[in-house]
Design a protein around this motif. Structure first.
Motif, short mmCIF file in Angstrom:
data_model
loop_
_atom_site.label_atom_id
_atom_site.label_comp_id
_atom_site.label_asym_id
_atom_site.label_seq_id
_atom_site.Cartn_x
_atom_site.Cartn_y
_atom_site.Cartn_z
N ALA A 299 0.83 -1.21 0.00
CA ALA A 299 0.00 0.00 0.00
C ALA A 299 0.86 1.25 0.00
CB ALA A 299 -0.92 0.00 1.22
N VAL A 300 1.95 1.23 0.76
CA VAL A 300 2.88 2.37 0.80
C VAL A 300 3.52 2.56 -0.57
CG1 VAL A 300 5.07 3.19 1.76
CG2 VAL A 300 3.34 2.18 3.27
N ILE A 301 3.91 1.47 -1.21
CA ILE A 301 4.52 1.54 -2.53
C ILE A 301 3.55 2.15 -3.55
CG2 ILE A 301 5.37 0.15 -4.46
CD1 ILE A 301 6.54 -1.79 -2.33
N VAL A 302 2.30 1.70 -3.50
CA VAL A 302 1.31 2.23 -4.44
C VAL A 302 1.08 3.72 -4.21
CG1 VAL A 302 -1.12 2.13 -5.15
CG2 VAL A 302 0.14 0.01 -4.73
N LYS A 303 0.88 4.10 -2.95
CA LYS A 303 0.63 5.52 -2.66
C LYS A 303 1.81 6.38 -3.11
CE LYS A 303 -0.35 8.94 0.87
NZ LYS A 303 -0.55 9.29 2.29
N GLY A 341 -2.67 17.54 -0.19
CA GLY A 341 -3.20 16.96 1.04
C GLY A 341 -3.03 15.46 1.12
N VAL A 342 -3.13 14.78 -0.03
CA VAL A 342 -3.06 13.32 -0.01
C VAL A 342 -1.65 12.84 0.32
CG1 VAL A 342 -2.47 12.83 -2.42
CG2 VAL A 342 -3.97 11.27 -1.18
N ILE A 343 -0.66 13.69 0.12
CA ILE A 343 0.71 13.32 0.48
C ILE A 343 0.79 13.02 1.98
CG2 ILE A 343 3.13 14.10 0.48
CD1 ILE A 343 1.82 13.77 -2.31
N ILE A 344 -0.03 13.71 2.75
CA ILE A 344 -0.02 13.56 4.21
C ILE A 344 -1.06 12.54 4.68
CG2 ILE A 344 -0.18 14.83 6.39
CD1 ILE A 344 2.05 15.76 4.48
N ALA A 345 -2.20 12.45 3.98
CA ALA A 345 -3.32 11.64 4.44
C ALA A 345 -2.93 10.17 4.58
CB ALA A 345 -4.49 11.78 3.47
N GLU A 346 -3.40 9.54 5.68
CA GLU A 346 -3.14 8.12 5.97
C GLU A 346 -1.64 7.82 5.98
OE1 GLU A 346 -5.76 6.89 6.90
OE2 GLU A 346 -7.32 7.96 5.83
N GLY A 347 -0.86 8.78 6.44
CA GLY A 347 0.58 8.58 6.57
C GLY A 347 1.36 9.41 5.57
N ASP A 348 2.28 10.22 6.09
CA ASP A 348 3.15 11.05 5.26
C ASP A 348 4.04 10.14 4.39
OD1 ASP A 348 6.19 12.19 5.31
OD2 ASP A 348 4.76 13.79 4.94
N ILE A 349 4.08 10.42 3.10
CA ILE A 349 4.77 9.54 2.16
C ILE A 349 6.23 9.30 2.54
CG2 ILE A 349 5.75 9.51 -0.18
CD1 ILE A 349 3.07 10.26 -1.27
N LEU A 350 6.97 10.35 2.80
CA LEU A 350 8.40 10.17 3.09
C LEU A 350 8.60 9.31 4.32
CD1 LEU A 350 11.35 10.72 2.54
CD2 LEU A 350 11.13 12.89 3.77
N THR A 351 7.83 9.57 5.38
CA THR A 351 7.98 8.80 6.61
C THR A 351 7.59 7.34 6.40
OG1 THR A 351 7.45 10.79 7.84
CG2 THR A 351 7.38 8.73 9.05
N LEU A 352 6.52 7.10 5.64
CA LEU A 352 6.14 5.73 5.32
C LEU A 352 7.25 5.01 4.57
CD1 LEU A 352 2.43 6.22 4.13
CD2 LEU A 352 3.18 5.16 6.28
N CYS A 353 7.89 5.73 3.63
CA CYS A 353 8.98 5.14 2.85
C CYS A 353 10.18 4.82 3.72
CB CYS A 353 9.38 6.07 1.71
SG CYS A 353 8.19 6.16 0.37
#
Length: 529
Positions: A299-303, A341-353
């Motif tokens: 899910a993180v990879i897709v986002k 906004g979606v960059i942050i929603a359900e987890g900030d992309i950079l932090t998730l990565c």
């Protein structure tokens, strides 16, 4: 909600019906609407759904939520605890007849979900709070807390409306705080409301509480695929009829120029590749045979992949529409702002990565990637992972070292995105997407890390440009067909897609006219001479 008529079971298991709603292209037309639905359905109803078999008392609430008689909001993060939401400070203190929900300080206020009563509909929140029993912290749990009715806030609950996010669909984003709000024992979101014990592993228990977040990470991505497709369609159609008069007598459509062709072909290829890949991932998102960490990782990879494609494609095609691309009625300028906004929603992309990449380097689990022999993109993804595993093994102090922070973490997002590129391309190959589309997509990905392809695949800078030229040349004769294959036209209302649509829009715009007569300064002719 009425159109799709979901059941609680649809939401719980993420049925095809659930994903059909989340991927409906209409979601990309109003990001505020999608924000409400994503939290209401995916998070609130989703969290409650798995307890219904042992908590029939929750059924009336869930039914109201399914009918949209009540809006559900998800109050997890706090002003002082975003990415470290495990450390939230809101408390739920056990009393003889229930719990007291309280916000101990300003930093513990719940941040951002829309909790005001401004729009005449009741709201109920799932509030993450620390369960306090006899003075002991038993860890974070969710509690059901009514927030407002159709007219006003419930006693003890305060909503502070945040300022507007410029250039976006409006929503009453808020700061929410609780002043010793009493709720009954049944407010505890649990199959056993009398289990107040301290978990053996509080962090694992917390992840179990927020089990819908990984699914939300995937769901919030869906509208941005439709947005990429819409932007590609708008710019493509505009470029086909917008013309310039050159040295000859005949007008020249601006799609004639390679500088116009690349961004449109790029966005079109991304739209087709992403919309082919996403349903495959969604289908497997609730596959319990997969390690839950792997499901979240995918899910993180897709986002990451979709959102970064969005950020590159949409501004580029909007710019190629000139001044027209800056207006809200032509969609692209507003959706570009909404996309932030979606960059942050359900987890900030950079932090998730960073989290995902670190766990993969430590080899705690593996993400199934295509064989490196399948494509250049698969070679790239595998190579980045392997070279960073080797780098980590060479570091004194391992993943706790300053070198890990300074050398490896900055590569996390690029490596995670590379995995997404390889997976999406592989899905396109297996689905038989047109070769020119896959070639354009491959060229666009090569642009993300041209040095690697030069060093490892023998593609010098000029060879990369030639590869792009060949891909675009093969795509152009069928561009109109590819734009139609985006299947987005009926959701596009931008007037610049055709000259006829523009003229119709032009006739509807306000016209200012009058009868004033200008006064000119009278200068004698002799003075001018």
């Amino acid at each position: 909600m009425h159109t799709y008529n979901l059941s609680a079971f649809d939401v719980q298991v993420c049925s095809p019906k659930y994903w059909a709603m989340m991927t409906d292209p209409i979601m990309s037309l109003d990001t505020a609407m999608f924000t409400i639905l994503a939290a209401h359905v995916g998070l609130t109803i989703g969290t409650l759904s798995r307890h219904l078999h042992k908590r029939p008392d929750l059924r009336p609430l869930v039914n109201r939520l399914l009918r949209f008689d009540t809006v559900g909001i998800y109050l997890l993060t706090e002003r002082g605890h975003g990415l470290d939401a495990f450390n939230i400070e809101t408390t739920a203190t056990k009393t003889p007849d229930g719990f007291i929900i309280n916000t101990p300080r300003e930093e513990a206020c719940k941040f951002m979900p829309a909790s005001t009563p401004s729009f005449g509909i009741s709201k109920v929140a799932l509030v993450m709070a620390r369960l306090i029993v006899d003075g002991e912290d038993r860890g974070p749990r969710f509690f059901i807390v009514p927030v407002c009715n159709e007219h006003e806030m419930f006693e003890g609950v305060e909503s502070i409306r945040l300022g507007a996010r410029p250039g976006t669909c409006p929503l009453d984003f808020s700061i929410t705080r609780f002043n010793h709000v009493h709720v009954p024992f049944s407010a505890l979101v649990s199959s056993n409301i009398y289990d107040h014990s301290l978990p053996a592993s509080p962090l694992e228990k917390w992840w179990d509480e927020v089990w819908r977040i990984p699914l939300g990470t995937l769901a919030v991505t869906a509208p941005w695929i439709s947005s990429i497709k819409a932007a590609a369609f708008i710019a493509g159609r505009y470029s086909m009829h917008r013309s310039l008069v050159g040295k000859g007598a005949n007008p020249i459509p601006i799609i004639t120029f390679r500088t116009q062709q690349w961004p449109i072909a790029h966005a079109t290829a991304v739209g087709l590749v992403m919309s082919n890949w996403f349903p495959m991932v969604a289908k497997n998102s609730a596959d319990k045979s997969l390690d839950h960490r792997v499901r979240h990782g995918i899910a993180v990879i897709v986002k990451t992949t979709v959102c970064r494609h969005f950020q590159r494609c949409v501004p580029e095609v909007a710019e190629r529409c000139g001044a027209q691309g800056t207006f809200e009625h032509n969609y692209m300028a507003r959706i570009e702002n909404d996309g932030k906004g979606v960059i942050i929603a359900e987890g900030d992309i950079l932090t998730l990565c960073i989290r995902l990449f670190s766990e993969l380097l430590l080899q705690r689990y593996k993400i199934p990637l295509p064989d490196p022999s399948e494509s250049l993109l698969a070679r790239h993804a595998t190579s980045l992972l392997e070279e960073n595993i080797s780098l980590l093994n060479s570091l004194r102090g391992g993943h706790r070292s300053e070198s890990f922070n300074s050398l490896i973490l900055p590569q996390a997002e690029l490596a995670v995105e590379a995995m997404g590129h390889a997976l999406a391309y592989s899905a396109g190959l297996k689905s038989g997407l047109p070769k020119p589309i896959l070639d354009v997509y491959e060229c666009a990905v090569i642009r993300r890390d041209p040095a690697w392809y030069s060093e490892n695949a023998g593609l010098t800078r000029i060879l990369q440009r030639i590869r792009e030229d060949e891909a675009i040349t093969a795509t152009l004769p069928h561009l109109d067909t590819h734009l139609n294959n985006l299947a987005i036209e009926e959701y596009v209302s931008a007037p610049i897609v055709s000259d006829e649509a523009w003229k119709e829009y032009h006739d509807e715009m306000p016209v200012f006219s009058g009868h004033a007569i200008p006064i000119y300064d009278q200068v004698p002719v002799q003075a001018m001479l």
